[in-house]
Write a protein that holds these residues in place. Sequence first.
Motif, short mmCIF file in Angstrom:
data_model
loop_
_atom_site.label_atom_id
_atom_site.label_comp_id
_atom_site.label_asym_id
_atom_site.label_seq_id
_atom_site.Cartn_x
_atom_site.Cartn_y
_atom_site.Cartn_z
N GLY A 120 -2.91 13.77 -2.27
CA GLY A 120 -3.08 13.75 -3.71
C GLY A 120 -3.67 12.44 -4.18
O GLY A 120 -3.59 11.42 -3.47
N PRO A 121 -4.25 12.41 -5.38
CA PRO A 121 -4.91 11.21 -5.88
C PRO A 121 -4.00 9.99 -5.99
O PRO A 121 -4.46 8.86 -5.91
CB PRO A 121 -5.42 11.64 -7.27
N THR A 122 -2.69 10.22 -6.16
CA THR A 122 -1.76 9.09 -6.32
C THR A 122 -0.81 8.97 -5.12
O THR A 122 0.29 8.42 -5.24
CB THR A 122 -0.94 9.23 -7.62
N ALA A 123 -1.25 9.46 -3.95
CA ALA A 123 -0.39 9.43 -2.76
C ALA A 123 -0.03 8.00 -2.37
O ALA A 123 1.11 7.73 -1.98
CB ALA A 123 -1.08 10.14 -1.59
N ALA A 161 0.23 5.29 -4.32
CA ALA A 161 1.20 4.76 -5.28
C ALA A 161 2.58 5.40 -5.07
O ALA A 161 3.61 4.72 -5.18
CB ALA A 161 0.71 5.00 -6.70
N PHE A 162 2.60 6.70 -4.78
CA PHE A 162 3.87 7.39 -4.56
C PHE A 162 4.61 6.81 -3.36
O PHE A 162 5.81 6.48 -3.44
CB PHE A 162 3.63 8.89 -4.36
N LEU A 163 3.92 6.65 -2.22
CA LEU A 163 4.57 6.13 -1.02
C LEU A 163 4.91 4.65 -1.16
O LEU A 163 5.85 4.17 -0.53
CB LEU A 163 3.68 6.38 0.20
N GLN A 164 4.18 3.92 -2.00
CA GLN A 164 4.55 2.53 -2.26
C GLN A 164 5.75 2.43 -3.20
O GLN A 164 6.39 1.38 -3.27
CB GLN A 164 3.35 1.75 -2.82
N TRP A 165 6.07 3.48 -3.89
CA TRP A 165 7.29 3.55 -4.68
C TRP A 165 8.50 3.82 -3.77
O TRP A 165 9.56 3.24 -3.92
CB TRP A 165 7.15 4.65 -5.73
N LEU A 166 8.29 4.66 -2.75
CA LEU A 166 9.37 5.03 -1.83
C LEU A 166 9.64 3.97 -0.78
O LEU A 166 10.74 3.92 -0.22
CB LEU A 166 9.03 6.35 -1.12
N GLU A 203 3.84 9.56 -16.03
CA GLU A 203 2.58 9.35 -16.76
C GLU A 203 1.42 9.12 -15.79
O GLU A 203 0.31 9.62 -16.01
CB GLU A 203 2.70 8.14 -17.69
N VAL A 204 1.67 8.38 -14.73
CA VAL A 204 0.61 8.10 -13.75
C VAL A 204 0.08 9.39 -13.13
O VAL A 204 -1.12 9.62 -13.06
CB VAL A 204 1.13 7.16 -12.64
N ALA A 205 1.01 10.24 -12.66
CA ALA A 205 0.60 11.49 -12.03
C ALA A 205 -0.05 12.44 -13.04
O ALA A 205 -1.02 13.13 -12.71
CB ALA A 205 1.80 12.16 -11.37
N GLN A 206 0.47 12.47 -14.27
CA GLN A 206 -0.12 13.32 -15.30
C GLN A 206 -1.55 12.88 -15.62
O GLN A 206 -2.42 13.70 -15.88
CB GLN A 206 0.74 13.29 -16.57
N GLU A 248 -3.57 10.75 -13.51
CA GLU A 248 -4.48 10.59 -12.37
C GLU A 248 -4.37 11.70 -11.33
O GLU A 248 -5.24 11.81 -10.46
CB GLU A 248 -4.22 9.23 -11.70
N GLY A 249 -3.31 12.48 -11.40
CA GLY A 249 -3.14 13.57 -10.43
C GLY A 249 -1.88 13.38 -9.60
O GLY A 249 -1.48 12.25 -9.33
N GLY A 250 -1.26 14.49 -9.22
CA GLY A 250 0.01 14.44 -8.52
C GLY A 250 -0.14 14.38 -7.00
O GLY A 250 -1.22 14.16 -6.46
N VAL A 251 1.00 14.60 -6.32
CA VAL A 251 1.07 14.52 -4.86
C VAL A 251 1.74 15.78 -4.34
O VAL A 251 2.71 16.27 -4.94
CB VAL A 251 1.87 13.28 -4.42
N GLU A 252 1.25 16.30 -3.23
CA GLU A 252 1.88 17.45 -2.58
C GLU A 252 2.34 17.06 -1.17
O GLU A 252 1.76 16.17 -0.55
CB GLU A 252 0.94 18.66 -2.52
N HIS A 253 3.38 17.73 -0.72
CA HIS A 253 4.01 17.42 0.57
C HIS A 253 3.94 18.65 1.47
O HIS A 253 4.40 19.73 1.10
CB HIS A 253 5.46 17.00 0.32
N GLU A 254 3.37 18.47 2.67
CA GLU A 254 3.30 19.55 3.66
C GLU A 254 4.12 19.15 4.88
O GLU A 254 3.90 18.09 5.46
CB GLU A 254 1.84 19.79 4.08
N ILE A 255 5.08 20.00 5.26
CA ILE A 255 5.89 19.75 6.45
C ILE A 255 5.26 20.51 7.62
O ILE A 255 5.03 21.72 7.53
CB ILE A 255 7.34 20.22 6.24
N LEU A 256 4.97 19.80 8.69
CA LEU A 256 4.32 20.41 9.85
C LEU A 256 5.38 20.99 10.79
O LEU A 256 5.57 20.54 11.92
CB LEU A 256 3.45 19.38 10.58
#
Length: 360
Positions: free
Chosen positions: A44-47, A49-54, A120-123, A125-133
């Motif tokens: 996702g476009p903000t992947a 930023a999301f992982l830097q939050w976690l 607000e960031v995801a709204q 710039e775009g969200g993030v999706e998670h795929e489990i392999l």
Amino acid sequence: MVPFAGFSMPLQYGAVGAVASHHHVRNSAGLFDVGHMVQSNFRGPTATAFLQWLTPSSLTSLPPYSSTLSVLLNPNGGIIDDTIITKHSDSAYYVVTNAGRRDRDLQWFKEKLEEWNKSEVAQREGGVEHEILDGWGLLALQGPEAAQYLQGLTSFDLKELTFGKSAFVPIEGFNLHVARGGYTGEDGFEISIPPSQTLDLATLLSKQPVQLTGLGARDSLRLEAGMCLYGQDLDEETTPVEAGLSWLIGKDRRDSGGFIGSSKVLQQLKEGPPRRRVGLIVDGAPARQGAKIFTQEGSTQIGTVTSGIPSPTLSQNIAMGYVQSGHHKKGNEIKVEVRNKLRDAKVVGLPFVKARYFRA
């Protein structure tokens, strides 16, 4: 075969014992089935930023197709899990987490993704999706002869793949994600494989000189390499600063924070943690998980052993554990309680066995 994190896992193969397997990996090459680990993609476009939050990692500066050890932190700075994050691009990451923390991690990802995708960031710039392999294989080919063996199966020049780098590599007709690294301290590769191809590739990679290697040798190899095992050396009450993992906190993150648990972690970076992970050499008998650590006089308990074995490589009893700050200096002589007897021990630097990664 033994139960491990909901799987039946190989402790050893055939008549080859754990110590013999350990030496084979140190001197030649071994193949580990680590398909129990949880493999994920975040896109996702903000992947980033999301992982830097976690996590406290600096992913913005991580080059494409590079990996870093990282940690998922709870709000109090405790380690939910340790993880390897591989960046494919600013909007695509491959993440490996521990099988024993699967339920906790996946629930955490779910909750935090829902929270993030409403932000607000995801709204904007775009969200993030998670795929489990799920069902994917993961094989770790480790040892000084691993590269030579794998090179015979691919046209890709593995010299281009230095430690911490990854690529999609053609191997005998399969196009597979190969990361140079592992959890033994030796040169090697971790190969992610679609379910339909896992058995074929495992068969291909387990011919001489490569030996199939079980959990017993994996544990002794990682401990000699000074690497943590979640549930023993790491838990939700332990911060990365206490665990000696401050190096994985990005320099820019130390200034800006912005990650979950940052207030506690940054405070400990500034003021020092109350306890620290150390390496120990123990005389007489091996100290196991839970053994108490005392001052040299034996009067005051200052910590606890979290992992310990007789080292096959060093022929010494080695251990890791946590001691109160001030008792963590290299060379500090202490006592460890083993079989109701106080044994002499000394604090030493980690790793116990020097890593032999392939670097540029």
